[in-house]
Each structure stands twice: as C-alpha cells, then as structure tokens.
Design a protein around this motif. Structure first.
Motif, short mmCIF file in Angstrom:
data_model
loop_
_atom_site.label_atom_id
_atom_site.label_comp_id
_atom_site.label_asym_id
_atom_site.label_seq_id
_atom_site.Cartn_x
_atom_site.Cartn_y
_atom_site.Cartn_z
N SER A 30 -5.34 -5.44 -6.26
CA SER A 30 -5.68 -4.06 -6.14
C SER A 30 -6.50 -3.53 -7.45
O SER A 30 -6.24 -4.33 -8.52
N ARG A 31 -7.02 -2.45 -7.37
CA ARG A 31 -7.63 -1.87 -8.49
C ARG A 31 -6.48 -1.20 -9.67
O ARG A 31 -6.74 -0.89 -10.57
N ASN A 32 -5.29 -1.23 -8.93
CA ASN A 32 -4.16 -0.50 -9.75
C ASN A 32 -3.20 -1.65 -10.47
O ASN A 32 -2.09 -1.35 -10.63
N ASP A 33 -3.71 -2.85 -10.67
CA ASP A 33 -3.06 -3.86 -11.13
C ASP A 33 -2.55 -3.69 -12.38
O ASP A 33 -1.35 -4.00 -12.72
N THR A 34 -3.15 -3.02 -13.46
CA THR A 34 -2.43 -2.65 -14.77
C THR A 34 -1.17 -1.60 -14.50
O THR A 34 -0.38 -1.68 -15.28
N VAL A 35 -1.67 -0.59 -13.59
CA VAL A 35 -0.41 0.37 -13.51
C VAL A 35 1.02 -0.35 -12.95
O VAL A 35 1.90 -0.15 -13.30
N ILE A 36 0.52 -0.94 -12.09
CA ILE A 36 1.69 -1.87 -11.41
C ILE A 36 2.33 -2.72 -12.09
O ILE A 36 3.63 -3.11 -12.40
N GLY A 37 1.58 -3.36 -12.95
CA GLY A 37 2.16 -4.27 -14.09
C GLY A 37 2.98 -3.66 -15.16
O GLY A 37 4.23 -4.15 -15.49
N ILE A 38 2.83 -2.60 -15.49
CA ILE A 38 3.43 -1.80 -16.56
C ILE A 38 4.61 -1.18 -15.98
O ILE A 38 5.68 -1.38 -16.62
N ALA A 39 4.52 -0.76 -14.59
CA ALA A 39 5.72 -0.32 -13.85
C ALA A 39 6.69 -1.35 -13.61
O ALA A 39 7.92 -1.20 -13.79
N THR A 40 6.34 -2.42 -13.48
CA THR A 40 7.13 -3.69 -13.11
C THR A 40 7.84 -4.16 -14.56
O THR A 40 9.12 -4.42 -14.46
N VAL A 74 16.58 -7.90 -8.82
CA VAL A 74 15.77 -8.49 -7.65
C VAL A 74 15.34 -7.52 -6.55
O VAL A 74 14.09 -7.90 -6.16
N LEU A 75 16.04 -6.36 -6.27
CA LEU A 75 15.36 -5.39 -5.55
C LEU A 75 14.04 -4.65 -6.20
O LEU A 75 13.02 -4.74 -5.45
N VAL A 76 14.09 -4.77 -7.55
CA VAL A 76 12.84 -4.05 -8.21
C VAL A 76 11.74 -5.21 -8.06
O VAL A 76 10.69 -4.64 -7.86
N LEU A 77 12.02 -6.40 -8.31
CA LEU A 77 11.24 -7.48 -8.16
C LEU A 77 10.48 -7.63 -6.87
O LEU A 77 9.12 -7.56 -6.53
N ILE A 78 11.16 -7.60 -5.51
CA ILE A 78 10.88 -7.55 -4.19
C ILE A 78 9.81 -6.17 -3.87
O ILE A 78 8.80 -6.55 -3.45
N VAL A 79 10.33 -5.11 -4.45
CA VAL A 79 9.45 -3.85 -4.04
C VAL A 79 8.21 -3.92 -4.89
O VAL A 79 6.97 -3.89 -4.35
N ASN A 80 8.20 -4.52 -6.18
CA ASN A 80 7.06 -4.74 -7.07
C ASN A 80 6.14 -5.64 -6.43
O ASN A 80 4.80 -5.80 -6.27
N PHE A 81 6.51 -6.85 -5.85
CA PHE A 81 5.68 -7.95 -5.39
C PHE A 81 5.36 -7.11 -3.98
O PHE A 81 3.94 -7.62 -3.65
N ILE A 82 5.88 -6.68 -3.15
CA ILE A 82 5.31 -5.99 -1.73
C ILE A 82 4.16 -5.15 -2.12
O ILE A 82 3.29 -5.20 -1.48
N THR A 92 1.71 6.97 -5.20
CA THR A 92 2.70 8.00 -5.23
C THR A 92 3.84 7.62 -4.66
O THR A 92 4.94 7.66 -5.13
N ILE A 93 3.90 6.81 -3.56
CA ILE A 93 5.10 6.53 -2.77
C ILE A 93 5.59 5.17 -3.31
O ILE A 93 6.98 5.14 -3.52
N TYR A 94 4.90 4.71 -4.07
CA TYR A 94 5.27 3.30 -5.00
C TYR A 94 6.21 4.00 -6.08
O TYR A 94 7.37 3.46 -6.18
N PHE A 95 5.77 5.06 -6.82
CA PHE A 95 6.34 5.59 -7.90
C PHE A 95 7.81 6.28 -7.42
O PHE A 95 8.67 6.13 -7.96
N ILE A 96 7.88 6.88 -6.21
CA ILE A 96 8.83 7.54 -5.71
C ILE A 96 10.07 6.57 -5.36
O ILE A 96 11.10 6.69 -5.71
#
Length: 117
Positions: A30-40, A74-82, A92-96
């Motif tokens: 996605s175009r938000n790959d940097t944000v998702i990587g940092i949050a992970t 493990v739960l955090v990893l699963i959510v981030n990969f999904i 927004t839903i991802y961060f919540i």
C-alpha cells in the motif's frame, strides 16, 4: 521486589523490532507502507522489551511476563501482517486496534506486577 533492565538485551530487542518493522514496511503493498512499518517496529519494541530485557527476582513472575509478552507480540505481528496485505485506505481503524491491543497488554503487565508485590 527488584526489577532489572539489562541494557544489551534491550538494545537487541529494539533492533529486532526495527528490523521486523522494516521487513513489514517492505512487504506492504500500500501507499502507507512506511507508516505501517514504523507502527510495527514501535509496537514490537514495546512487547519485546519485557521478553528479552526485563528480569525480576520472582521467577514465576518472569515466566508470566515472558508468556504474556510473547502472546501479545504474536498478536501484534498478526494484526500488522493482516493490515499490510489488506491494503487499507484509512489507517484510523488500524491505529485504534493496535492501540487497544497495546493498552490491554500494558494493563495485563501492570496487574501481573502488582499482584506479585
């Protein structure tokens, strides 16, 4: 009760979390790959620090802290990969969801530590 934070394992935990965050950010489509990587990376650092770096003088508490931290990591990893592979348009839903997971995790750790005192 005495709690120790070991510096070298803490650095290793943060480095592993950063590398996994980089991996997730690279794999995202996605175009938000940097944000998702940092949050992970940040969320994994929060969960990996008690696994590797924190020790107490209470052995059963150490086991419980590591077990709970591993489950949430493990739960955090699963959510981030999904989220990474579902290409969300809004984060927004991802961060919540990620924030709720981390707040529940911190609450469980707090209650474990307080119950052993």
């Amino acid at each position: 009760m005495k709690t120790n934070v070991n510096l070298i394992p803490a650095i290793i935990a943060v480095a592993v979390a950063a590398l996994i965050g980089l991996l997730v950010g690279t794999l995202c489509e996605s175009r938000n790959d940097t944000v998702i990587g940092i949050a992970t990376g940040v969320s994994l650092a929060v969960t990996l620090l008690p696994i590797l770096a924190i020790r107490t003088d209470n052995s059963p508490l150490n086991v419980n802290l590591r077990l709970v931290s591993t489950i949430f990591a493990v739960l955090v990893l699963i959510v981030n990969f999904i989220v990474c592979f579902s290409t969300p348009s809004k984060l927004t839903i991802y961060f919540i969801v990620l924030g709720l997971i981390l707040l529940i995790y911190i609450g469980v750790l707090y209650s474990l530590i307080k119950s052993r005192q």
